[in-house]
Design a protein around this motif. Structure first.
Motif, PDB file in Angstrom:
ATOM      1  N   GLN A 179       0.650  -1.453  -0.562  1.00  0.00           N
ATOM      2  CA  GLN A 179       0.013  -0.215  -0.041  1.00  0.00           C
ATOM      3  C   GLN A 179       0.781   1.458   0.141  1.00  0.00           C
ATOM      4  OE1 GLN A 179      -3.306   0.144   2.881  1.00  0.00           O
ATOM      5  NE2 GLN A 179      -3.921   2.306   2.302  1.00  0.00           N
ATOM      6  N   ILE A 180       1.754   1.144   0.563  1.00  0.00           N
ATOM      7  CA  ILE A 180       2.904   2.533   0.733  1.00  0.00           C
ATOM      8  C   ILE A 180       3.752   2.417  -0.077  1.00  0.00           C
ATOM      9  CG2 ILE A 180       4.820   2.691   2.048  1.00  0.00           C
ATOM     10  CD1 ILE A 180       4.279   1.715   4.933  1.00  0.00           C
ATOM     11  N   GLN A 181       3.957   1.347  -0.958  1.00  0.00           N
ATOM     12  CA  GLN A 181       4.183   1.508  -2.402  1.00  0.00           C
ATOM     13  C   GLN A 181       3.791   2.069  -3.797  1.00  0.00           C
ATOM     14  OE1 GLN A 181       4.891  -1.814  -4.897  1.00  0.00           O
ATOM     15  NE2 GLN A 181       6.729  -1.923  -5.320  1.00  0.00           N
ATOM     16  N   MET A 182       1.762   1.714  -3.349  1.00  0.00           N
ATOM     17  CA  MET A 182       0.934   2.407  -4.363  1.00  0.00           C
ATOM     18  C   MET A 182       0.326   3.718  -3.808  1.00  0.00           C
ATOM     19  SD  MET A 182      -2.493   1.069  -5.029  1.00  0.00           S
ATOM     20  CE  MET A 182      -3.222   1.382  -3.970  1.00  0.00           C
ATOM     21  N   GLU A 183       0.503   4.274  -3.080  1.00  0.00           N
ATOM     22  CA  GLU A 183       0.449   5.805  -2.873  1.00  0.00           C
ATOM     23  C   GLU A 183       1.068   6.533  -3.663  1.00  0.00           C
ATOM     24  OE1 GLU A 183      -1.431   6.124   1.575  1.00  0.00           O
ATOM     25  OE2 GLU A 183      -2.560   4.418   1.251  1.00  0.00           O
ATOM     26  N   PRO A 184       2.286   6.310  -2.940  1.00  0.00           N
ATOM     27  CA  PRO A 184       3.232   7.356  -3.460  1.00  0.00           C
ATOM     28  C   PRO A 184       3.476   7.260  -5.453  1.00  0.00           C
ATOM     29  CG  PRO A 184       4.685   6.781  -2.364  1.00  0.00           C
ATOM     30  CD  PRO A 184       3.706   5.529  -2.108  1.00  0.00           C
ATOM     31  N   HIS A 185       2.926   6.365  -5.905  1.00  0.00           N
ATOM     32  CA  HIS A 185       2.771   5.782  -7.241  1.00  0.00           C
ATOM     33  C   HIS A 185       1.821   6.976  -8.089  1.00  0.00           C
ATOM     34  CE1 HIS A 185       2.504   4.211 -11.017  1.00  0.00           C
ATOM     35  NE2 HIS A 185       1.628   3.532 -10.110  1.00  0.00           N
ATOM     36  N   PHE A 186       0.766   6.413  -7.283  1.00  0.00           N
ATOM     37  CA  PHE A 186      -0.450   7.767  -7.445  1.00  0.00           C
ATOM     38  C   PHE A 186       0.200   9.372  -7.592  1.00  0.00           C
ATOM     39  CE2 PHE A 186      -4.190   9.724  -5.024  1.00  0.00           C
ATOM     40  CZ  PHE A 186      -5.254   9.994  -6.715  1.00  0.00           C
ATOM     41  N   LEU A 187       0.154   9.582  -5.725  1.00  0.00           N
ATOM     42  CA  LEU A 187       0.166  10.606  -5.515  1.00  0.00           C
ATOM     43  C   LEU A 187       1.307  11.438  -6.489  1.00  0.00           C
ATOM     44  CD1 LEU A 187       0.932  13.357  -4.009  1.00  0.00           C
ATOM     45  CD2 LEU A 187       2.480  12.061  -2.500  1.00  0.00           C
ATOM     46  N   PHE A 188       2.299  10.607  -7.811  1.00  0.00           N
ATOM     47  CA  PHE A 188       3.681  11.269  -8.504  1.00  0.00           C
ATOM     48  C   PHE A 188       3.296  11.836  -9.802  1.00  0.00           C
ATOM     49  CE2 PHE A 188       7.078   8.226  -5.661  1.00  0.00           C
ATOM     50  CZ  PHE A 188       7.494  10.221  -4.964  1.00  0.00           C
ATOM     51  N   ASN A 189       2.023  10.171 -10.203  1.00  0.00           N
ATOM     52  CA  ASN A 189       1.164  10.574 -11.090  1.00  0.00           C
ATOM     53  C   ASN A 189       0.201  11.853 -10.975  1.00  0.00           C
ATOM     54  OD1 ASN A 189       2.555   8.870 -12.480  1.00  0.00           O
ATOM     55  ND2 ASN A 189       0.760   7.504 -12.111  1.00  0.00           N
ATOM     56  N   THR A 190      -0.445  12.283 -10.297  1.00  0.00           N
ATOM     57  CA  THR A 190      -1.116  13.704  -9.401  1.00  0.00           C
ATOM     58  C   THR A 190      -0.145  14.824 -10.190  1.00  0.00           C
ATOM     59  OG1 THR A 190      -2.864  12.215  -8.528  1.00  0.00           O
ATOM     60  CG2 THR A 190      -3.390  15.014  -8.407  1.00  0.00           C
ATOM     61  N   LEU A 191       0.963  14.630  -9.338  1.00  0.00           N
ATOM     62  CA  LEU A 191       1.688  16.149  -9.398  1.00  0.00           C
ATOM     63  C   LEU A 191       2.162  16.261 -10.660  1.00  0.00           C
ATOM     64  CD1 LEU A 191       3.987  15.063  -5.758  1.00  0.00           C
ATOM     65  CD2 LEU A 191       2.057  16.881  -6.731  1.00  0.00           C
ATOM     66  N   ASN A 192       2.380  15.173 -11.738  1.00  0.00           N
ATOM     67  CA  ASN A 192       3.072  15.622 -12.982  1.00  0.00           C
ATOM     68  C   ASN A 192       1.913  16.151 -13.577  1.00  0.00           C
ATOM     69  OD1 ASN A 192       6.233  13.498 -12.561  1.00  0.00           O
ATOM     70  ND2 ASN A 192       4.769  12.067 -13.094  1.00  0.00           N
ATOM     71  N   ALA A 193       0.352  15.891 -13.253  1.00  0.00           N
ATOM     72  CA  ALA A 193      -0.355  16.607 -14.004  1.00  0.00           C
ATOM     73  C   ALA A 193      -0.485  17.604 -13.625  1.00  0.00           C
ATOM     74  CB  ALA A 193      -1.752  15.490 -14.031  1.00  0.00           C
ATOM     75  N   LEU A 194      -0.073  18.262 -11.713  1.00  0.00           N
ATOM     76  CA  LEU A 194      -0.399  19.309 -11.855  1.00  0.00           C
ATOM     77  C   LEU A 194       0.359  20.289 -12.484  1.00  0.00           C
ATOM     78  CD1 LEU A 194      -1.213  19.162  -8.023  1.00  0.00           C
ATOM     79  CD2 LEU A 194      -2.538  20.277  -9.247  1.00  0.00           C
ATOM     80  N   SER A 195       2.162  19.766 -12.761  1.00  0.00           N
ATOM     81  CA  SER A 195       3.118  20.437 -12.886  1.00  0.00           C
ATOM     82  C   SER A 195       2.534  21.010 -14.300  1.00  0.00           C
ATOM     83  CB  SER A 195       4.119  19.425 -13.689  1.00  0.00           C
ATOM     84  OG  SER A 195       4.683  19.142 -11.766  1.00  0.00           O
ATOM     85  N   SER A 196       2.072  19.652 -15.409  1.00  0.00           N
ATOM     86  CA  SER A 196       1.220  19.893 -17.486  1.00  0.00           C
ATOM     87  C   SER A 196       0.648  21.298 -16.699  1.00  0.00           C
ATOM     88  CB  SER A 196       0.876  18.913 -17.216  1.00  0.00           C
ATOM     89  OG  SER A 196       0.653  18.922 -18.505  1.00  0.00           O
ATOM     90  N   LEU A 197      -0.534  21.419 -16.252  1.00  0.00           N
ATOM     91  CA  LEU A 197      -1.225  22.416 -15.853  1.00  0.00           C
ATOM     92  C   LEU A 197      -0.951  23.669 -15.033  1.00  0.00           C
ATOM     93  CD1 LEU A 197      -4.520  20.774 -14.019  1.00  0.00           C
ATOM     94  CD2 LEU A 197      -4.342  20.691 -16.274  1.00  0.00           C
ATOM     95  N   VAL A 198       0.109  23.381 -14.520  1.00  0.00           N
ATOM     96  CA  VAL A 198       1.100  25.203 -14.315  1.00  0.00           C
ATOM     97  C   VAL A 198       1.603  25.713 -15.779  1.00  0.00           C
ATOM     98  CG1 VAL A 198       2.866  26.386 -12.633  1.00  0.00           C
ATOM     99  CG2 VAL A 198       0.612  24.630 -11.880  1.00  0.00           C
ATOM    100  N   ALA A 199       2.165  24.039 -16.295  1.00  0.00           N
ATOM    101  CA  ALA A 199       3.175  24.959 -16.685  1.00  0.00           C
ATOM    102  C   ALA A 199       2.167  25.502 -18.089  1.00  0.00           C
ATOM    103  CB  ALA A 199       4.212  23.286 -18.145  1.00  0.00           C
ATOM    104  N   GLN A 200       0.843  24.835 -18.052  1.00  0.00           N
ATOM    105  CA  GLN A 200       0.122  25.328 -19.549  1.00  0.00           C
ATOM    106  C   GLN A 200      -0.604  26.507 -19.343  1.00  0.00           C
ATOM    107  OE1 GLN A 200      -2.733  21.991 -20.615  1.00  0.00           O
ATOM    108  NE2 GLN A 200      -0.577  20.950 -20.946  1.00  0.00           N
ATOM    109  N   GLY A 201      -0.099  27.313 -17.764  1.00  0.00           N
ATOM    110  CA  GLY A 201      -1.044  28.277 -17.294  1.00  0.00           C
ATOM    111  C   GLY A 201      -2.459  27.904 -16.987  1.00  0.00           C
ATOM    112  N   ARG A 202      -2.569  26.945 -16.852  1.00  0.00           N
ATOM    113  CA  ARG A 202      -4.413  26.684 -16.786  1.00  0.00           C
ATOM    114  C   ARG A 202      -3.948  26.308 -15.098  1.00  0.00           C
ATOM    115  NH1 ARG A 202      -4.930  21.463 -20.040  1.00  0.00           N
ATOM    116  NH2 ARG A 202      -7.228  21.285 -18.632  1.00  0.00           N
ATOM    117  N   ASN A 203      -3.979  28.176 -14.021  1.00  0.00           N
ATOM    118  CA  ASN A 203      -4.448  27.887 -12.935  1.00  0.00           C
ATOM    119  C   ASN A 203      -5.526  27.379 -12.195  1.00  0.00           C
ATOM    120  OD1 ASN A 203      -1.364  29.039 -12.893  1.00  0.00           O
ATOM    121  ND2 ASN A 203      -2.764  30.653 -13.185  1.00  0.00           N
ATOM    122  N   ARG A 204      -7.117  27.569 -12.523  1.00  0.00           N
ATOM    123  CA  ARG A 204      -7.960  27.258 -12.221  1.00  0.00           C
ATOM    124  C   ARG A 204      -7.993  25.874 -11.403  1.00  0.00           C
ATOM    125  NH1 ARG A 204     -13.849  29.864 -13.946  1.00  0.00           N
ATOM    126  NH2 ARG A 204     -12.968  32.117 -12.943  1.00  0.00           N
TER     127      ARG A 204
END
Length: 305
Positions: free
Chosen positions: A116-141
């Motif tokens: 479970q510890i292994q999986m939760e960071p796996h999900f978290l890292f994917n979500t953070l990558n999505a956030l980075s992509s949104l910020v890079a595109q200027g989609r702040n909302r």
């Protein structure tokens, strides 16, 4: 003698183990004890004959110090030692089995927590990558909404103690928050359909059971398609089983096999095997109409009020 042998076996583990040294030790002890016991009996007879003359006249000439009686003493010692050895061996076997089961339980619990510890960071890292992509595109909302949904997931996760089961209603909140994050990322390219029966909401499931399957459907099925696609999640009770299915109309099994299902899918299989050994079904197929379909059936357990 029985108490002495039992105490000796507890303090000296080799007391009843078959070996030349053990046989010699027990033979010597039996001879000493037999001699001492016969001497005690003989002196008791003499003592009784001296003080109780009628008894002495009848039994005063009785002699117990002979080879026949000595052999009987050795047989008695061997019988007692054999019973002690058998019972002590059985107790040691039972204790070893209990210890083995306890160690296996602890190892399984530790392995499950690690999964479970292994999986939760796996999900978290994917979500953070999505956030980075949104910020890079200027989609702040969109990034802000994504953070709100991530906050919901993290709060729910931190309140759990692995590897406990949770009500599916709670698990559904995580799935909906995750899908909301992905809908912000994919916009109109991702369509979501969730169909859950009221009884299913009260059923217990291992935490983070369907989320990695939904994640795989998006990553390997929907993401590669320019036009996007649909993810359908259905959960209902069928008799004594809880039936769950995640289906997408994406790239299908060919793409999934090439890219692999990653940590999440393997984690799901291992946890199902732990919680429901020989009592669950896990099926992943590519339907004739295309896409990918994962079906899980587990025993239905109602949430305690």
């Amino acid at each position: 003698m029985t108490l002495v042998l039992w105490t000796l076996a507890d303090r000296w583990s080799a007391a009843f183990k078959p070996s030349a040294m053990t046989v010699v030790a027990h033979f010597g002890a039996s001879c000493i004890l037999a001699t001492a016991h016969l001497a005690l009996l003989q002196h008791t007879i003499w003592f009784a004959s001296w003080y109780w003359l009628p008894w002495g006249r009848r039994f005063g000439t009785l002699t117990v110090e002979n080879w026949e009686r000595f052999g009987v003493e050795l047989v008695i010692y061997g019988f007692i030692a054999g019973i002690c050895a058998f019972l002590h061996s059985r107790m040691q076997t039972q204790q070893a089995l209990v210890q083995k089961l306890e160690v296996e339980r602890q190892l399984t619990q530790a392995h499950l927590k690690a999964l479970q510890i292994q999986m939760e960071p796996h999900f978290l890292f994917n979500t953070l990558n999505a956030l980075s992509s949104l910020v890079a595109q200027g989609r702040n909302r969109e990034a802000s909404k994504t953070l709100e949904h991530l906050d919901t997931i993290l709060r729910t996760t931190l309140q759990r103690r692995a590897p406990e089961k949770v009500p599916f209603a709670e698990e559904l909140q995580v799935i909906e928050s995750y899908l909301a994050i992905q809908q912000v990322r994919f916009a109109h390219r991702l369509q979501v359909k969730i169909d859950v029966s009221p009884e299913a909401l009260e059923g217990l499931v291992p935490c983070f059971l369907l989320q990695p399957i939904v994640e795989n459907a998006i990553q390997h099925g929907i993401a590669p398609l320019e036009a996007g696609g649909l993810i359908e999640t259905s959960v209902k009770r069928i008799g004594n089983m809880l039936w769950m299915q995640v289906r997408d109309n994406g790239c299908g099994i060919g793409s999934s096999l090439n890219k692999g299902h990653g940590i999440g899918m393997q984690n799901t299989k291992e946890r199902l095997a732990y919680f429901y050994p020989n009592a669950h079904e896990f099926q992943a197929i590519s339907p004739l109409g295309g896409g990918y379909e994962v079906t899980i059936q587990i025993p239905y357990e109602r949430t305690m009020a």
